[in-house]
Scaffold this motif. Structure first.
Motif, PDB file in Angstrom:
ATOM      1  N   SER A 184       0.833  -1.208   0.000  1.00  0.00           N
ATOM      2  CA  SER A 184       0.000   0.000   0.000  1.00  0.00           C
ATOM      3  C   SER A 184       0.861   1.247   0.000  1.00  0.00           C
ATOM      4  O   SER A 184       0.582   2.211  -0.712  1.00  0.00           O
ATOM      5  CB  SER A 184      -0.899   0.034   1.236  1.00  0.00           C
ATOM      6  OG  SER A 184      -1.668  -1.114   1.298  1.00  0.00           O
ATOM      7  N   PHE A 185       1.930   1.207   0.817  1.00  0.00           N
ATOM      8  CA  PHE A 185       2.803   2.381   0.916  1.00  0.00           C
ATOM      9  C   PHE A 185       3.444   2.692  -0.436  1.00  0.00           C
ATOM     10  O   PHE A 185       3.415   3.827  -0.901  1.00  0.00           O
ATOM     11  CB  PHE A 185       3.902   2.152   1.958  1.00  0.00           C
ATOM     12  CG  PHE A 185       4.913   3.251   1.974  1.00  0.00           C
ATOM     13  CD1 PHE A 185       4.618   4.467   2.570  1.00  0.00           C
ATOM     14  CD2 PHE A 185       6.139   3.104   1.333  1.00  0.00           C
ATOM     15  CE1 PHE A 185       5.531   5.507   2.547  1.00  0.00           C
ATOM     16  CE2 PHE A 185       7.057   4.140   1.306  1.00  0.00           C
ATOM     17  CZ  PHE A 185       6.748   5.344   1.919  1.00  0.00           C
ATOM     18  N   ASP A 188       0.944   3.917  -2.943  1.00  0.00           N
ATOM     19  CA  ASP A 188       0.430   5.233  -2.591  1.00  0.00           C
ATOM     20  C   ASP A 188       1.503   6.305  -2.828  1.00  0.00           C
ATOM     21  O   ASP A 188       1.235   7.364  -3.387  1.00  0.00           O
ATOM     22  CB  ASP A 188       0.004   5.221  -1.119  1.00  0.00           C
ATOM     23  CG  ASP A 188      -0.922   6.364  -0.792  1.00  0.00           C
ATOM     24  OD1 ASP A 188      -1.671   6.768  -1.696  1.00  0.00           O
ATOM     25  OD2 ASP A 188      -0.889   6.856   0.336  1.00  0.00           O
ATOM     26  N   ALA A 189       2.730   5.981  -2.414  1.00  0.00           N
ATOM     27  CA  ALA A 189       3.815   6.958  -2.482  1.00  0.00           C
ATOM     28  C   ALA A 189       4.223   7.246  -3.922  1.00  0.00           C
ATOM     29  O   ALA A 189       4.521   8.373  -4.275  1.00  0.00           O
ATOM     30  CB  ALA A 189       5.011   6.467  -1.685  1.00  0.00           C
TER      31      ALA A 189
END
Lengths: 284, 163
Positions: A184-185, A188-189
């Motif tokens: 997810s990170f 998202d990033a």
């Protein structure tokens, strides 16, 4: 009794049946008015008709509207080629790029194999001048990719739906949670229009991740993970996920494809059996 | 069949989210403060009064004074939220309603528990008065250090998730 009253009495005598009939019609009109003004009552009467009409309409769409839609689309595409290319280019371009890159890797590996006699000679020279034995060098080259663990994980929550492991590790639910957090990170990033994290590498291990709409599958692989192996792992994942979807569809559609046909929900142990079946003895 | 649920712990820096989880999961406490970077995930299986067991996957998110900056990716698929504030630092609960609104906006229709932590450092009467003055409703007043009300708070969340 005046003339008018006498006329009424006469009417009563002569038209009794008609009067009853007229009263019944009046009552019926009142009832219908009530139904018309009461939303729930009206809905009860009208909904089944509308539903039936809608169902018939839905079924007839392919026959009635299909040709029209196809013709319209063809016409639109014909007249707006540039817009269509613009809209599809990012998606197709990415897919083609990925496909070509993968095929180039496979080609490169095949060429390497063709020149394996050169490798063999190199190995001999290394064993003569180095400290390692030729057998050891050969063994290290032959360290084939192996599936160590597989997880089926809910994409958003990171909840583990099922896992398969050849070796004991830390809690699988924690692994799936952390994998989801990392995934997810990264996604998202580096938000680059719906791209997904596909591979995590650490030393001799790789985690191959295949995302679907609601779930993703993570496969932990040890050894030499070549592109050929990657293709095989992808096939395994797709075959397994296809089965998993069929198991779930059985619950609602009774397709007779999987466990759910008896109406019981698909349990974690069902999923783990399937994971073991698909990945347990797979050669990649 | 054992169910698994994702529970997020949110709140400002240093309010004791990690300590609460550590107390609940391993019944331990450390005075050494280590800031959480990113996210840390732990798990505890709890037995519920209904006879079922629930696996709580606890996502300990790094503290932030600006809750709207939390990465949405971490919040997706959350089943429950525990919002923690520090009873000794009014800055962590002065804007609690705004913080709770942000949480509700980000994770719609999930149970949210409000927990005031570090009760071992204050006089309960003072805290009660302070919260009343600021019109703050707290579901649990805990101390990760002594363990007071910690299990109760997590079990309440588990019970709400079991429905």
């Amino acid at each position: 009794m005046n003339e008018r009253e006498r006329l009424e009495v006469l009417k009563d005598i002569l038209f009794t049946d008609d009067r009853d009939y007229a009263d019944k019609i009046t009552d019926r009109i009142v009832q219908l008015e009530q139904i018309l003004h009461d939303r729930n009552k009206l809905s009860g009467k009208v909904d089944p008709i509308v539903s039936a009409q809608l169902e018939a309409f839905t079924k007839s769409i392919p026959d009635t509207l299909g040709p029209v839609i196809t013709a319209t689309l063809k016409e639109e595409i014909k007249h707006h080629k540039d817009e269509v290319v613009d809209a599809l280019y990012p998606v197709l371009g990415k897919m083609i790029k990925k496909y070509i890159a993968q095929e180039m890797k496979v080609l490169s590996e095949k060429i390497d194999e063709q020149f394996s006699f050169v490798k063999s000679a190199k190995r001999k020279i290394r064993s003569i001048f180095g400290n390692e034995k030729e057998e050891e060098l050969l063994l290290s080259e032959l360290s084939m990719a192996k599936i160590e663990q597989v997880f089926l994980i809910e994409r958003e929550s990171g909840i583990l739906k099922g896992g398969y492991s050849k070796t004991a590790t830390i809690d699988e639910e924690l692994i799936s949670g952390m994998l989801t957090a990392i995934k997810s990170f990264v996604e998202d990033a580096f938000n680059k229009g719906g791209q997904s994290l596909e591979l995590i590498e650490y030393e001799l291990y790789q985690i191959h991740i295949q995302s679907f709409v609601t779930h993703y599958v993570a496969v932990v692989i040890s050894g030499n993970y070549l592109t050929r192996s990657k293709n095989k792992v992808q096939d395994l994942i797709f075959n397994f996920y296809n089965k998993y979807m069929a198991m779930n569809l059985d619950l609602v559609m009774d397709l007779g494809q999987g466990r759910g046909e008896d109406g019981e929900p698909v349990t974690r142990s069902d999923i783990e059996k399937e994971l073991s079946k698909y990945f347990g003895n797979a050669k990649i | 069949m054992q169910k698994s649920k994702k529970v997020l712990l949110l709140g400002h820096f240093g309010v004791g989210k990690t300590s609460l989880i550590r107390r609940f999961v391993s019944d331990s406490f450390s005075d050494a403060y280590k800031v959480t970077i990113g996210v840390h995930i732990t798990k505890k299986v709890v037995e519920l009064p209904s006879g079922t067991s629930l696996s709580m996957i606890l996502w300990d998110l790094e503290g932030t004074d600006e809750l709207h900056l939390i990465r949405n990716a971490y919040l997706m698929g959350t089943h429950g939220v525990i919002f923690v504030f520090d009873v000794t630092r009014p800055a962590t609960f002065q804007n609690i309603q705004r913080d709770l609104d942000i949480i509700q906006e980000k994770v719609k229709k999930v149970p949210v528990l409000v927990v005031g932590n570090k009760m071992d450092l204050v006089d309960p009467a003072d805290v009660k008065r302070l919260l009343e003055e600021n019109d703050i409703q707290s579901d649990y007043m805990t101390s990760a250090k002594t363990g007071d009300a910690v299990n109760e708070a997590f079990l309440e969340m588990a019970t709400q998730l079991d429905i």
